[in-house]
Design an enzyme around this catalytic site. Structure first.
Site, PDB file in Angstrom:
ATOM      1  N   THR B 198      41.222  -1.555 -17.397  1.00 19.67           N
ATOM      2  CA  THR B 198      40.146  -2.347 -17.988  1.00 19.67           C
ATOM      3  C   THR B 198      40.793  -3.227 -19.034  1.00 19.67           C
ATOM      4  OG1 THR B 198      38.909  -0.267 -17.920  1.00 19.67           O
ATOM      5  CG2 THR B 198      37.833  -2.108 -19.016  1.00 19.67           C
ATOM      6  N   ARG B 226      29.862   0.811  -6.418  1.00 23.12           N
ATOM      7  CA  ARG B 226      29.992   1.694  -7.581  1.00 23.12           C
ATOM      8  C   ARG B 226      29.989   0.903  -8.893  1.00 23.12           C
ATOM      9  NH1 ARG B 226      34.572   1.963 -11.549  1.00 23.12           N
ATOM     10  NH2 ARG B 226      34.714   4.116 -12.247  1.00 23.12           N
ATOM     11  N   GLY B 228      30.998   1.427 -12.902  1.00 21.39           N
ATOM     12  CA  GLY B 228      31.709   2.310 -13.836  1.00 21.39           C
ATOM     13  C   GLY B 228      31.154   2.179 -15.243  1.00 21.39           C
ATOM     14  N   ASP B 229      31.948   2.593 -16.231  1.00 17.56           N
ATOM     15  CA  ASP B 229      31.445   2.576 -17.607  1.00 17.56           C
ATOM     16  C   ASP B 229      31.521   1.206 -18.268  1.00 17.56           C
ATOM     17  OD1 ASP B 229      34.295   2.796 -17.612  1.00 17.56           O
ATOM     18  OD2 ASP B 229      34.216   3.342 -19.729  1.00 17.56           O
ATOM     19  N   THR B 249      38.367   2.449 -21.985  1.00 19.80           N
ATOM     20  CA  THR B 249      39.085   2.250 -20.726  1.00 19.80           C
ATOM     21  C   THR B 249      39.489   3.606 -20.182  1.00 19.80           C
ATOM     22  OG1 THR B 249      41.070   1.382 -19.680  1.00 19.80           O
ATOM     23  CG2 THR B 249      41.249   1.875 -22.032  1.00 19.80           C
ATOM     24  N   GLY B 250      39.293   3.798 -18.890  1.00 16.93           N
ATOM     25  CA  GLY B 250      39.691   5.081 -18.320  1.00 16.93           C
ATOM     26  C   GLY B 250      38.855   5.412 -17.104  1.00 16.93           C
ATOM     27  N   GLY B 252      36.004   5.932 -15.471  1.00 17.85           N
ATOM     28  CA  GLY B 252      34.670   5.526 -15.890  1.00 17.85           C
ATOM     29  C   GLY B 252      33.585   6.574 -15.725  1.00 17.85           C
TER      30      GLY B 252
END
Lengths: 330, 330
Positions: B198, B226, B228-229, B249-250, B252
């Site tokens: 990210t 999908r 994500g966060d 970041t990671g 999600g």
């Protein structure tokens, strides 16, 4: 004979000691400008009957030792299938005269969660959200992807016509007229009651596990595949066994910006607020931002909150003893 | 002459007193299994140069009295345009070999926010998220709707080919091979570094206003549209002048379930944690759930945190004095 009585006494004593956890269930069917003056007696009765029937589905599951997940899912399924509420059948229409459905679910035991947004074909979005949680490596699926996922898993898909009701078609036409006449972004309260709505359920089962779920058609006349708060974990839905389970309903944009569901949990967890004080505090924050709506919440002891800053919210609560409380107006 | 010196003395004294707020900027370019052994000297240099160039864009805006919104947008635009990072050009590919972009932005002054998810055509997703905030009544738009919105507003749209890089095509092929050989859901660390990533930026301007933004291509081989966060307010992005601004970041899915960005803000607000302690606490929670990634955060005094539980996170910070700190490894 005397020994039998003593044995019986011990048996009853033990069974009392192994009494399971307090349990309970709360539902909402949307918050908005709901007033007694604008509500016919028949419609009020229809709403109260539907609230009672749905909350009792979940209550019976909990009473019989079922899980809060199952109670939340089956209760919301009933509300999705009812044309009275803005979720599943009877959902509001978007700008393109289509139904687009959002839902999310969270399990307090392990913080597992699932959500879908923008589905056009899934009959019961809350069940699809649970499937995303249990059968995919993702938390949130959207649009055609959500529909394809549900289809791959053999879930029931329906045509758009299944969802559409005459009431929502009229409501869209009215909204389009009002909004096309607006030059400012100020939106009048008097049509907001039909502009949005949601259904939701939070439950605590006999094992001390919390669950929360929310399902909606979103906002009438929404455009550009808008996503509201209902499918957002933390905004529309949150559950954590350490504190509480929450489901929101209202003007979704404000509820996203306020991270409403998680903020209630954070106030319970970090500030030791009661569930009622936490819910009230967060609704007041939303009001100060200019938004409106309501929340239902249940904590890990079975205490509940049903707070709103609107004139009404369709809601019901049943506690461990089977005492039922059904309300519409604020 | 003496009087001129006295006047000058007073003038300098006053101008010192009206010194504006401390300011600062932090960026990340993704967290993951980033190790010195697997990094060529040239690539490391390329990353450090890109981090420096982008963070200095935002720093200069802040130093010249610009807003944190402008600093965050222009800094992220640079990272989106760089093929090195998983956002805009160089974003990862989904299951269908396409790029789908997510982004969100939040303004701490008024809690305004905007987000897009699943865009296939918007060149600079963070700018579209800001447009959603400023030019629509919604907070979050998705899929084709997000692209149509951007088109209506005259934003720059590009073909899928613009985003695609050879590196990401190879990465998708590798991921597909690994995942098709998996029978369990356990995913090995050694390919996760290329699976997601990210870019994000948080900034505090001279007026005391915080902003946060996040932009991403999401997770390699993601399916079913999908989300994500990164585009979720409260998970990937949060900003509130009362406490802090955060970008995540990671992995999600864990960051959504952990409501990571808002949880950091809640710990600062409700428990008076320092920004560093709050960020560390939340990363530890994500780790205990089985997830990994990192966060950057800046509070309303200019204190910063850059915390992760991965072996690396591309990151940089510049404070009011222009002191720059660029790091890759943990």
């Amino acid at each position: 004979m005397k020994y039998i009585y003593i044995l019986l006494f011990f048996f009853i004593g033990c069974s009392t000691k192994t009494n399971k956890h307090e349990f309970g269930i709360v539902i909402h069917g949307g918050a908005g400008t709901i007033s007694k003056e604008n509500m016919s007696e028949d419609l009020e009765k229809a709403y109260k009957n539907a609230l009672k029937e749905s909350v009792m589905i979940g209550y019976k599951i909990l009473k019989n030792g079922g899980t809060s997940q199952d109670a939340v899912e089956k209760t919301i399924n009933f509300l999705e299938d009812s044309p009275l509420f803005n979720a599943g059948k009877g959902a509001v229409l978007n700008y393109d005269r289509e139904v687009e459905l959002d839902a999310s679910f969270m399990e307090g035991k392990n913080l597992n969660a699932g959500a879908i947004s923008g589905s056009k074909r899934i009959k019961n979005p809350i069940s699809a959200a649970i499937k995303v949680m249990n059968s995919s490596q993702h938390v949130m699926l959207s649009g055609n992807g959500a529909d394809s996922f549900a289809e791959e898993l053999g879930m029931e898909l329906v045509d758009q016509e299944y969802f559409k009701t005459e009431r929502r078609v009229k409501s869209l036409n009215r909204t389009k007229t009002i909004e096309s006449n607006k030059t400012s972004s100020v939106i009048e309260q008097n049509y907001l009651s039909e502009k949005y709505g949601t259904v939701g359920c939070v439950a605590l089962d006999q094992y001390g596990n919390l669950s929360a779920g929310t399902s909606t058609g979103g906002m009438t006349n929404k455009k550009w595949n808008r996503i509201g708060d209902a499918p957002i974990i933390g905004a529309g839905t949150y559950a954590n066994n350490n504190n509480c389970a929450v489901s929101s309903t209202g003007w979704g944009e404000y509820f996203i910006r306020g991270v409403v569901a998680y903020d209630i949990a954070a106030l319970v967890e970090y500030k030791n607020y009661s569930i009622k004080k936490a819910a009230r505090t967060v609704i007041n924050k939303i009001e100060s931002m200019g938004g409106n709506g309501g929340v239902i919440a249940i904590d890990n002891k079975g205490n509940v909150a049903m707070e709103m800053n609107t004139s009404g919210m369709y809601r019901a609560h049943v506690n461990s003893n089977g005492e039922i409380d059904i309300k519409i107006y604020n």
